[in-house]
Design a protein around this motif. Structure first.
Motif, PDB file in Angstrom:
ATOM      1  N   TYR A  33       0.845  -1.199   0.000  1.00 59.01           N
ATOM      2  CA  TYR A  33       0.000   0.000   0.000  1.00 59.01           C
ATOM      3  C   TYR A  33       0.882   1.251   0.000  1.00 59.01           C
ATOM      4  CZ  TYR A  33      -3.013  -3.544   2.235  1.00 59.01           C
ATOM      5  OH  TYR A  33      -3.694  -4.696   2.541  1.00 59.01           O
ATOM      6  N   TYR A  35       0.375   5.256   1.220  1.00 63.93           N
ATOM      7  CA  TYR A  35      -0.443   6.245   1.902  1.00 63.93           C
ATOM      8  C   TYR A  35       0.284   7.581   1.878  1.00 63.93           C
ATOM      9  CZ  TYR A  35      -3.023   2.380   4.168  1.00 63.93           C
ATOM     10  OH  TYR A  35      -3.784   1.265   4.430  1.00 63.93           O
ATOM     11  N   LEU A  43      -4.049   9.289   7.695  1.00 65.28           N
ATOM     12  CA  LEU A  43      -3.449   8.480   6.630  1.00 65.28           C
ATOM     13  C   LEU A  43      -4.493   8.240   5.550  1.00 65.28           C
ATOM     14  CD1 LEU A  43      -1.761   5.977   9.029  1.00 65.28           C
ATOM     15  CD2 LEU A  43      -0.495   7.250   7.304  1.00 65.28           C
ATOM     16  N   LEU A  45      -5.202   6.480   1.732  1.00 66.56           N
ATOM     17  CA  LEU A  45      -4.707   5.484   0.789  1.00 66.56           C
ATOM     18  C   LEU A  45      -4.643   6.050  -0.617  1.00 66.56           C
ATOM     19  CD1 LEU A  45      -3.878   2.481   0.381  1.00 66.56           C
ATOM     20  CD2 LEU A  45      -6.300   2.023  -0.085  1.00 66.56           C
ATOM     21  N   TYR A  48      -3.000   0.672  -3.940  1.00 71.18           N
ATOM     22  CA  TYR A  48      -2.523  -0.542  -3.297  1.00 71.18           C
ATOM     23  C   TYR A  48      -2.349  -1.640  -4.341  1.00 71.18           C
ATOM     24  CZ  TYR A  48      -7.311  -2.404  -3.443  1.00 71.18           C
ATOM     25  OH  TYR A  48      -8.533  -2.855  -3.854  1.00 71.18           O
ATOM     26  N   GLU A  59      -8.336   6.237  -2.177  1.00 70.54           N
ATOM     27  CA  GLU A  59      -9.217   7.399  -2.129  1.00 70.54           C
ATOM     28  C   GLU A  59      -8.597   8.675  -2.683  1.00 70.54           C
ATOM     29  OE1 GLU A  59      -8.644   7.460   2.607  1.00 70.54           O
ATOM     30  OE2 GLU A  59      -9.838   9.159   1.911  1.00 70.54           O
TER      31      GLU A  59
ATOM     32  N   PHE B  88      -4.212   5.878  16.115  1.00 72.00           N
ATOM     33  CA  PHE B  88      -5.162   5.755  15.014  1.00 72.00           C
ATOM     34  C   PHE B  88      -6.011   4.507  15.170  1.00 72.00           C
ATOM     35  CE2 PHE B  88      -3.515   8.931  12.112  1.00 72.00           C
ATOM     36  CZ  PHE B  88      -2.156   9.007  12.394  1.00 72.00           C
ATOM     37  N   LYS B  98      -8.336  -3.824   2.610  1.00 70.45           N
ATOM     38  CA  LYS B  98      -8.174  -2.373   2.622  1.00 70.45           C
ATOM     39  C   LYS B  98      -8.784  -1.857   3.908  1.00 70.45           C
ATOM     40  CE  LYS B  98      -9.580   0.093  -0.750  1.00 70.45           C
ATOM     41  NZ  LYS B  98     -10.469   0.542  -1.858  1.00 70.45           N
ATOM     42  N   VAL B  99      -8.106  -0.910   4.518  1.00 70.61           N
ATOM     43  CA  VAL B  99      -8.660  -0.281   5.707  1.00 70.61           C
ATOM     44  C   VAL B  99      -8.686   1.227   5.533  1.00 70.61           C
ATOM     45  CG1 VAL B  99      -7.932  -2.110   7.267  1.00 70.61           C
ATOM     46  CG2 VAL B  99      -6.429  -0.163   6.874  1.00 70.61           C
ATOM     47  N   PHE B 101      -8.326   4.661   7.772  1.00 63.66           N
ATOM     48  CA  PHE B 101      -7.829   5.129   9.057  1.00 63.66           C
ATOM     49  C   PHE B 101      -8.639   6.318   9.551  1.00 63.66           C
ATOM     50  CE2 PHE B 101      -3.893   2.883   9.987  1.00 63.66           C
ATOM     51  CZ  PHE B 101      -3.666   2.212   8.797  1.00 63.66           C
ATOM     52  N   GLY B 102      -8.829   6.365  10.866  1.00 69.58           N
ATOM     53  CA  GLY B 102      -9.360   7.568  11.472  1.00 69.58           C
ATOM     54  C   GLY B 102      -8.314   8.669  11.401  1.00 69.58           C
TER      55      GLY B 102
END
Lengths: 113, 111
Positions: A33, A35, A43, A45, A48, A59, B88, B98-99, B101-102
């Motif tokens: 990934y 970021y 963070l 993305l 990836y 995003e 986080f 896929k994640v 993040f806050g």
């Protein structure tokens, strides 16, 4: 720490120039990934990869491209850098399997003047 | 994709005081992960919660996952200067592995 190396660690360049950041892993993890981290945004993305030559957008992918020709290397390219791309860039890897944690490299601090 | 709201964004505490950061979602989460980033460093995975109502402890850190799996918290008891950093939360964002993040909670501990 996981075997992840980002290069360069710091770079200063001018608007309009191409920039390539490299992420190299020695863990043989399938997922990689990219970021970017900016104050007030956490963070985010960019792109990836889920295997060699398999990549997908995150995003904030506009203005960035990636390539993964080998399992161990994931390249992030800014074709024509802009000042808005000044940021800290982190590479991360994770093993295959649901809900696997991500392991991060040390980051690249990129300044576009 | 899945969005997680994290509060507060900043927290200053006196050394020895407790600290809590919260992560909230409008939808049910399959899991929640917590990371810590020291100043100048990179995020480091702390823990993952998967089950409804799950509570896990790591020394002075207590992690909770809500019964409805829409919120989570990280609580630090008796903070120390070594706890300084940004915490986080991260949740699965729909795509496989896929994640999202806050925004993170930046903790400053005053000696």
């Amino acid at each position: 720490d996981a075997g992840i190396t980002q290069s360069p660690r710091h770079k200063v360049t001018e608007t309009g120039t191409p920039v390539t950041l490299r992420c190299h892993q020695t863990e043989n993890h399938r997922y990689m990934y990219w970021y970017r981290q900016d104050p007030g945004h956490g963070l985010r993305l960019i792109h990836y990869s889920y295997g060699v030559k398999d990549t997908d957008k995150g995003e904030v992918s506009d203005g960035y491209s990636v390539s993964r020709s080998k399992t161990e290397d994931f390249l992030l390219t800014l074709e024509s850098a802009t000042s808005s791309q000044t940021s800290v860039y982190f590479c991360a890897i994770s093993e295959i399997g649901s809900n696997q944690p991500q392991h991060f490299g040390d980051g690249t601090r990129l300044s576009i003047l | 994709g899945q969005q997680v709201m994290q509060i507060p964004q900043y927290q200053h505490v006196q050394e020895g005081e407790d600290f809590t950061t919260y992560c909230n979602s409008s939808t049910t989460l399959s899991n929640i992960q917590w990371y810590k980033q020291r100043p100048g460093g990179h995020p480091v995975f702390l823990i993952q919660l998967v089950k409804s109502g799950e509570v896990k402890k790591q020394k002075r850190l207590t992690f909770q996952f809500g019964e409805a799996k829409k919120n989570s918290s990280l609580h630090i008891t008796a903070t120390q200067t070594t706890d300084v950093g940004t915490y986080f939360c991260a949740a699965n964002s729909g795509g496989y592995q896929k994640v999202t993040f806050g925004i993170g909670t930046k903790l400053q501990v005053i000696p």
